[in-house]
Design a protein around this motif. Structure first.
Motif: not given
Length: 472
Positions: A106-113, A136-144
């Motif tokens: 579920l978290v992978i799906i939400l992170s990709v979206i 962008h700098d913060y959330m790119t790593i956070w979603f990853l």
């Protein structure tokens, strides 16, 4: 203490010392979680106003995924503890593995979206154009790394369901400590490590999540609390459905609180910046004053679920009453401490006389309702432990949008800011009384259902004896 001994103690040891033994390590873990956010905010704030504002804009997005993780943890703990209480150990182990895989998926799906729609999301939140590079700098790593955030949270729920609250607290504490160590190193740089700014703050969190995930997965495997082999009458889909049936409503209930606080903040904003500043300080004080409530809301559900699974209905009710009584006594003491230290607390947060006056006013009124607010929170977690998640969600809606927001607004109309605070206390008192009766009604209904199921499944003579014994 072995997992078997820990589980047995939940079913047979005296309730009050057992609940305390489970709760005190969680208090340390909760304090560490609070410090996690404070440390991040402190170091990012040193970068300047724009980086701090950018990271602040990410909170609604990150909190959505964190709320999902908390909800899945609640569902995991309720399902596994109940099966352990009924002696279905292999089912509990399989449910633990299922919970980890479901949460990751579920978290992978939400992170990709979230990653693909980052710009529209933050445009909708009205983030200024100049802040987007920081976001962008913060959330790119956070979603990853988000999947590595949810893994320790759900893994810790598996441990709590087995009666172990000490290990999850140590894992949470280590995560907070590691984050505090890595934050300044990666944000500002040291030696060969370059300064990364807000990107460093996200990377510090990611590293602590990686270590936390490795620790919890190793420990779960070492204690043999996970199994990929489905028992004969179980399946991945069935197990996932049981967890999500509790986890999704619990996540939804968790998301209602910041929404209600946003409405209250909008009401207070009409009284000017000093009122908003004072309310902001008050809500942070509330999170510290409610540490024991939050800790009990994590340690109480496994105790309730295991005893409910073992058909020890009297112990379920007794555990709830012990927790409620403890919260009311502790919060009365905390209220006295807050009132006695109110002038010093206000002075520590501001030099503005009006803001200080409003902080003192908040302290004199709002914490009067923290005890009954604790009753509501404990009832919510207990209803989830009884596998009544929709009742828990309904109670959250009643508390926040039928009582708290309307009565606070009405109080503001009648008597300005003091009236708003009094309205909030009255709302908590009324909802606390409703919650008490709601829990006992839910326990009565679930008890009747369990007795019927037990009587249907057991041999005739055994069923009659069990039903007779349960009524004594």
């Amino acid at each position: 203490m072995s997992q078997a001994v820990a589980a047995k103690s939940l079913l047979h040891d005296p309730i009050q010392p057992t609940l305390w033994r489970m709760t005190w390590p969680v208090i340390i873990g909760v304090l560490t979680l609070i410090s996690f956010n404070v440390v991040d905010t402190f170091f990012v704030g040193m970068l300047g106003t724009d980086p701090l504002a950018a990271v602040s804009f990410t909170f609604p997005v990150t909190f959505t995924i964190v709320s999902l993780a908390i909800g899945l943890g609640i569902g995991t703990s309720a399902v596994i503890a109940r099966k352990r209480g009924s002696g279905r150990e292999e089912h509990a182990k399989f449910d633990g593995a299922t919970a980890l895989s479901v949460s990751a998926l579920l978290v992978i799906i939400l992170s990709v979206i979230g990653y693909l729609t980052m710009d529209p999301i933050f445009a909708a939140l009205r983030a200024q154009e100049r802040l987007l590079p920081y976001i962008h700098d913060y959330m790119t790593i956070w979603f990853l790394g988000a999947v590595l955030l949810v893994t320790p949270m759900v893994g810790n729920a598996v441990l709590r369901a087995a009666g172990d609250t000490r290990t999850p607290s140590l894992i949470m504490a280590s995560g907070g400590l590691l984050n505090a160590i890595f934050d300044p190193i990666l944000i500002f740089g040291i030696g060969p490590i370059p300064a990364m700014g807000v990107q460093g703050a996200a990377l510090a969190s990611l590293i602590s999540w990686i270590i936390g995930s490795a620790l919890v997965l190793w420990y779960l495997s070492y204690k043999e609390l996970l199994s990929l082999k489905a028992p004969a009458d179980a399946s991945w889909l069935r197990s996932a459905r049981q967890i999500l049936n509790i986890g999704i409503p619990a996540a939804g209930a968790n998301m209602l609180t910041p929404l209600a606080m946003a409405v209250i903040t909008a009401i207070i904003a009409a009284y000017g910046a000093p009122a908003v500043a004072a309310f902001g300080v008050g809500t942070r004080l509330e999170s510290l004053a409610s540490v024991i409530i939050l800790a009990l809301s994590m340690s109480l559900p496994p105790l309730i679920s295991q005893n409910f699974g073992a058909h020890s209905f009297d112990r379920v009710g007794a555990a709830y009453r012990v927790a409620v009584r403890s919260v009311l006594i502790v919060q009365l003491f905390i209220y006295g401490v807050l009132v006695a230290t109110a002038p010093w607390i206000a002075a520590a947060f501001t030099d503005d006389p009006e803001v200080a006056r409003l902080i003192r006013l908040f302290i004199y009124i709002m914490p009067l309702g923290y005890g009954v607010q604790g009753v509501i929170i404990l009832t919510n977690s207990s209803l989830n432990a009884l596998h009544r998640p929709m009742n828990a969600l309904a109670l959250s809606i009643v508390r926040l949008f039928v009582m708290f927001v309307p009565l606070s607004w009405l109080g503001a109309i009648i008597y300005d800011i003091p009236g708003l605070f009094v309205g909030g206390v009255i709302a908590n008192v009324i909802t606390g009384v409703i919650a008490w009766f709601w829990f006992h009604r839910g326990l009565r209904l679930e008890t009747m259902h369990e007795r019927k199921e037990h009587a249907h499944d057991a041999p005739e003579g055994v069923a009659d004896g069990a039903a007779e014994g349960a009524t004594k």
